[in-house]
Design a protein around this motif. Structure first.
Motif, PDB file in Angstrom:
ATOM      1  N   GLU A  15       0.832  -1.210   0.000  1.00  0.00           N
ATOM      2  CA  GLU A  15       0.000   0.000   0.000  1.00  0.00           C
ATOM      3  C   GLU A  15       0.863   1.256   0.000  1.00  0.00           C
ATOM      4  O   GLU A  15       0.653   2.178  -0.799  1.00  0.00           O
ATOM      5  N   GLY A  16       1.842   1.312   0.887  1.00  0.00           N
ATOM      6  CA  GLY A  16       2.677   2.505   0.987  1.00  0.00           C
ATOM      7  C   GLY A  16       3.489   2.773  -0.260  1.00  0.00           C
ATOM      8  O   GLY A  16       3.669   3.919  -0.664  1.00  0.00           O
ATOM      9  N   VAL A  17       3.970   1.698  -0.896  1.00  0.00           N
ATOM     10  CA  VAL A  17       4.777   1.852  -2.106  1.00  0.00           C
ATOM     11  C   VAL A  17       3.922   2.286  -3.291  1.00  0.00           C
ATOM     12  O   VAL A  17       4.312   3.136  -4.091  1.00  0.00           O
ATOM     13  N   THR A  18       2.736   1.706  -3.425  1.00  0.00           N
ATOM     14  CA  THR A  18       1.960   1.885  -4.658  1.00  0.00           C
ATOM     15  C   THR A  18       0.890   2.972  -4.602  1.00  0.00           C
ATOM     16  O   THR A  18       0.398   3.385  -5.655  1.00  0.00           O
ATOM     17  N   GLU A  19       0.511   3.452  -3.417  1.00  0.00           N
ATOM     18  CA  GLU A  19      -0.623   4.371  -3.317  1.00  0.00           C
ATOM     19  C   GLU A  19      -0.421   5.642  -4.128  1.00  0.00           C
ATOM     20  O   GLU A  19      -1.341   6.115  -4.807  1.00  0.00           O
ATOM     21  N   PHE A  20       0.755   6.220  -4.096  1.00  0.00           N
ATOM     22  CA  PHE A  20       0.964   7.497  -4.766  1.00  0.00           C
ATOM     23  C   PHE A  20       1.758   7.372  -6.065  1.00  0.00           C
ATOM     24  O   PHE A  20       2.027   8.369  -6.717  1.00  0.00           O
ATOM     25  N   LEU A  21       2.118   6.145  -6.422  1.00  0.00           N
ATOM     26  CA  LEU A  21       2.711   5.897  -7.729  1.00  0.00           C
ATOM     27  C   LEU A  21       1.577   5.593  -8.710  1.00  0.00           C
ATOM     28  O   LEU A  21       0.545   5.052  -8.310  1.00  0.00           O
ATOM     29  N   PRO A  22       1.752   5.909  -9.986  1.00  0.00           N
ATOM     30  CA  PRO A  22       0.662   5.678 -10.961  1.00  0.00           C
ATOM     31  C   PRO A  22       0.583   4.226 -11.406  1.00  0.00           C
ATOM     32  O   PRO A  22       0.580   3.919 -12.601  1.00  0.00           O
ATOM     33  N   VAL A  23       0.507   3.313 -10.421  1.00  0.00           N
ATOM     34  CA  VAL A  23       0.521   1.886 -10.740  1.00  0.00           C
ATOM     35  C   VAL A  23      -0.675   1.139 -10.167  1.00  0.00           C
ATOM     36  O   VAL A  23      -0.820  -0.068 -10.404  1.00  0.00           O
ATOM     37  N   SER A  24      -1.535   1.799  -9.388  1.00  0.00           N
ATOM     38  CA  SER A  24      -2.740   1.241  -8.783  1.00  0.00           C
ATOM     39  C   SER A  24      -2.453   0.418  -7.542  1.00  0.00           C
ATOM     40  O   SER A  24      -2.086  -0.767  -7.632  1.00  0.00           O
ATOM     41  N   ILE A  51      -5.948   0.927   5.830  1.00  0.00           N
ATOM     42  CA  ILE A  51      -4.538   1.311   5.941  1.00  0.00           C
ATOM     43  C   ILE A  51      -4.159   2.431   4.981  1.00  0.00           C
ATOM     44  O   ILE A  51      -3.067   2.984   5.077  1.00  0.00           O
ATOM     45  N   GLN A  52      -5.084   2.787   4.076  1.00  0.00           N
ATOM     46  CA  GLN A  52      -4.826   3.936   3.212  1.00  0.00           C
ATOM     47  C   GLN A  52      -4.686   5.215   4.028  1.00  0.00           C
ATOM     48  O   GLN A  52      -4.017   6.165   3.605  1.00  0.00           O
ATOM     49  N   LEU A  53      -5.306   5.244   5.211  1.00  0.00           N
ATOM     50  CA  LEU A  53      -5.195   6.429   6.054  1.00  0.00           C
ATOM     51  C   LEU A  53      -3.742   6.670   6.454  1.00  0.00           C
ATOM     52  O   LEU A  53      -3.321   7.819   6.614  1.00  0.00           O
ATOM     53  N   GLY A  54      -2.968   5.608   6.610  1.00  0.00           N
ATOM     54  CA  GLY A  54      -1.558   5.772   6.914  1.00  0.00           C
ATOM     55  C   GLY A  54      -0.837   6.515   5.802  1.00  0.00           C
ATOM     56  O   GLY A  54      -0.013   7.406   6.058  1.00  0.00           O
ATOM     57  N   ALA A  55      -1.158   6.158   4.562  1.00  0.00           N
ATOM     58  CA  ALA A  55      -0.553   6.843   3.420  1.00  0.00           C
ATOM     59  C   ALA A  55      -0.990   8.303   3.360  1.00  0.00           C
ATOM     60  O   ALA A  55      -0.201   9.194   3.031  1.00  0.00           O
ATOM     61  N   ILE A  56      -2.249   8.569   3.696  1.00  0.00           N
ATOM     62  CA  ILE A  56      -2.755   9.941   3.702  1.00  0.00           C
ATOM     63  C   ILE A  56      -2.034  10.781   4.750  1.00  0.00           C
ATOM     64  O   ILE A  56      -1.658  11.934   4.512  1.00  0.00           O
ATOM     65  N   LEU A  57      -1.828  10.216   5.923  1.00  0.00           N
ATOM     66  CA  LEU A  57      -1.117  10.956   6.969  1.00  0.00           C
ATOM     67  C   LEU A  57       0.315  11.245   6.562  1.00  0.00           C
ATOM     68  O   LEU A  57       0.905  12.237   6.996  1.00  0.00           O
ATOM     69  N   ALA A  58       0.893  10.402   5.706  1.00  0.00           N
ATOM     70  CA  ALA A  58       2.234  10.676   5.186  1.00  0.00           C
ATOM     71  C   ALA A  58       2.237  11.964   4.369  1.00  0.00           C
ATOM     72  O   ALA A  58       3.154  12.789   4.479  1.00  0.00           O
ATOM     73  N   ILE A  59       1.200  12.159   3.558  1.00  0.00           N
ATOM     74  CA  ILE A  59       1.082  13.400   2.773  1.00  0.00           C
ATOM     75  C   ILE A  59       0.892  14.596   3.700  1.00  0.00           C
ATOM     76  O   ILE A  59       1.509  15.652   3.510  1.00  0.00           O
ATOM     77  N   GLY A 163      -7.048  -1.307 -10.858  1.00  0.00           N
ATOM     78  CA  GLY A 163      -5.965  -1.446 -11.823  1.00  0.00           C
ATOM     79  C   GLY A 163      -5.729  -0.184 -12.629  1.00  0.00           C
ATOM     80  O   GLY A 163      -4.673  -0.024 -13.233  1.00  0.00           O
ATOM     81  N   VAL A 164      -6.701   0.725 -12.641  1.00  0.00           N
ATOM     82  CA  VAL A 164      -6.542   1.970 -13.398  1.00  0.00           C
ATOM     83  C   VAL A 164      -5.537   2.888 -12.710  1.00  0.00           C
ATOM     84  O   VAL A 164      -4.663   3.469 -13.344  1.00  0.00           O
ATOM     85  N   SER A 165      -5.659   3.074 -11.400  1.00  0.00           N
ATOM     86  CA  SER A 165      -4.809   3.930 -10.575  1.00  0.00           C
ATOM     87  C   SER A 165      -5.388   5.329 -10.451  1.00  0.00           C
ATOM     88  O   SER A 165      -5.500   6.073 -11.443  1.00  0.00           O
ATOM     89  N   ARG A 166      -5.730   5.682  -9.211  1.00  0.00           N
ATOM     90  CA  ARG A 166      -6.242   7.012  -8.918  1.00  0.00           C
ATOM     91  C   ARG A 166      -5.199   8.077  -9.248  1.00  0.00           C
ATOM     92  O   ARG A 166      -5.496   9.064  -9.922  1.00  0.00           O
ATOM     93  N   SER A 167      -3.980   7.890  -8.793  1.00  0.00           N
ATOM     94  CA  SER A 167      -2.944   8.875  -9.069  1.00  0.00           C
ATOM     95  C   SER A 167      -2.607   8.906 -10.555  1.00  0.00           C
ATOM     96  O   SER A 167      -2.383   9.977 -11.133  1.00  0.00           O
TER      97      SER A 167
END
Length: 268
Positions: A15-24, A51-59, A163-167
């Motif tokens: 999750e942490g690696v892929t959430e903000f990369l354009p890979v889904s 656990i996406q909230l953890g990635a959000i708190l990183a931002i 699979g599309v990727s939000r980012s």
């Protein structure tokens, strides 16, 4: 319990690696669960969202000063107020589509075949856009035209297909609308805050009955791992794409999607 902790750590890293990369991130989590048996049942589906909230708190941690300044100036600074409105405008399409069709999308589209095809098609689109000779007009993620914010938000809705990727969707749309690569990536980070926070609150409310004491510990572990990993990835990602673009991530998508299709065809 030990097995669940190991699963939480691995999925937290994914999750942490892929959430903000354009890979889904959703696509990778679904494939990890499918091929490596890292999560089954309603709890693990909720785990992937929570656990996406953890990635959000990183931002929030990385951009705290900028976001705090915007929050303080929201009622006195026209530029700050305009950016907040822009984020809300961009968030609105996903909120409406998600509320109307979220259940349908999860029921029919959340499967590894859709993920693999989406990864490949999205990778091809990302590679095409990255190689275009675009002439950026906007270089500050907090100062795009309001209509640009809205169009980016509409593009983000396609990421409800796993699979599309939000980012990836928001970055591609932003670049086609005249932003440079760095500001496109940064706005995808900012747009993630309300989008993923909304998904977190909704899923927690819907599945709170699954949150036993043991499950809360598992979520907390995944949360912390996701937070730490996302901080490292975001700082590295911005520097990398500014210099090298998105080609690496496009090919990664194509390779993962192709390998996934081969595995599925072999019955794995």
């Amino acid at each position: 319990m030990l097995i669940d902790i190991i699963r939480a750590v691995i999925l937290g890293i994914v999750e942490g690696v892929t959430e903000f990369l354009p890979v889904s991130s959703t696509g990778h989590l679904l494939l990890a669960e499918r091929f490596f048996n890292l999560g089954e049942g309603n709890f693990w589906k909720s785990f992937a969202v929570l656990i996406q909230l953890g990635a959000i708190l990183a931002i929030l941690a990385l951009y705290f000063v900028k976001l705090w300044r915007i929050a303080l100036g929201m009622f006195t600074d026209a530029n700050a107020r305009r950016f907040v409105i822009g984020v809300l405008v961009a968030f609105l399409p996903a909120a409406v589509i998600g509320a109307a069709f979220g259940g349908y999308i999860k029921h029919y589209l959340f499967n590894p075949w859709v993920v693999c095809f989406s990864l490949i098609v999205g990778g091809a689109i990302l590679l095409w856009v990255d190689q275009l000779d675009l002439k950026p007009r906007y270089h500050d993620a907090t100062a795009f035209p309001l209509l640009t914010y809205f169009y980016i938000g509409c593009a983000q809705c396609t990421a409800m297909i796993p699979g599309v990727s939000r980012s990836g969707a928001s970055i591609v749309a932003a670049m086609l609308l005249g932003t440079d690569k760095r500001s496109a990536a940064e706005f995808s980070f900012f747009l993630a805050i309300p989008t993923m926070l909304g998904a977190f609150v909704y899923d927690l409310y819907k599945n709170h009955a699954d949150m036993t004491a043991d499950n809360l510990i598992i979520v907390a572990i995944g949360f912390v791992v996701s937070f730490i990993t996302a901080i490292i990835v975001v700082k590295t990602f911005l520097t990398y794409v500014t210099r090298h673009g998105f080609e690496l991530f496009a090919w990664w998508r194509v390779i993962v999607g192709t390998l996934g299709l081969i595995a599925l065809a072999l019955g794995l």
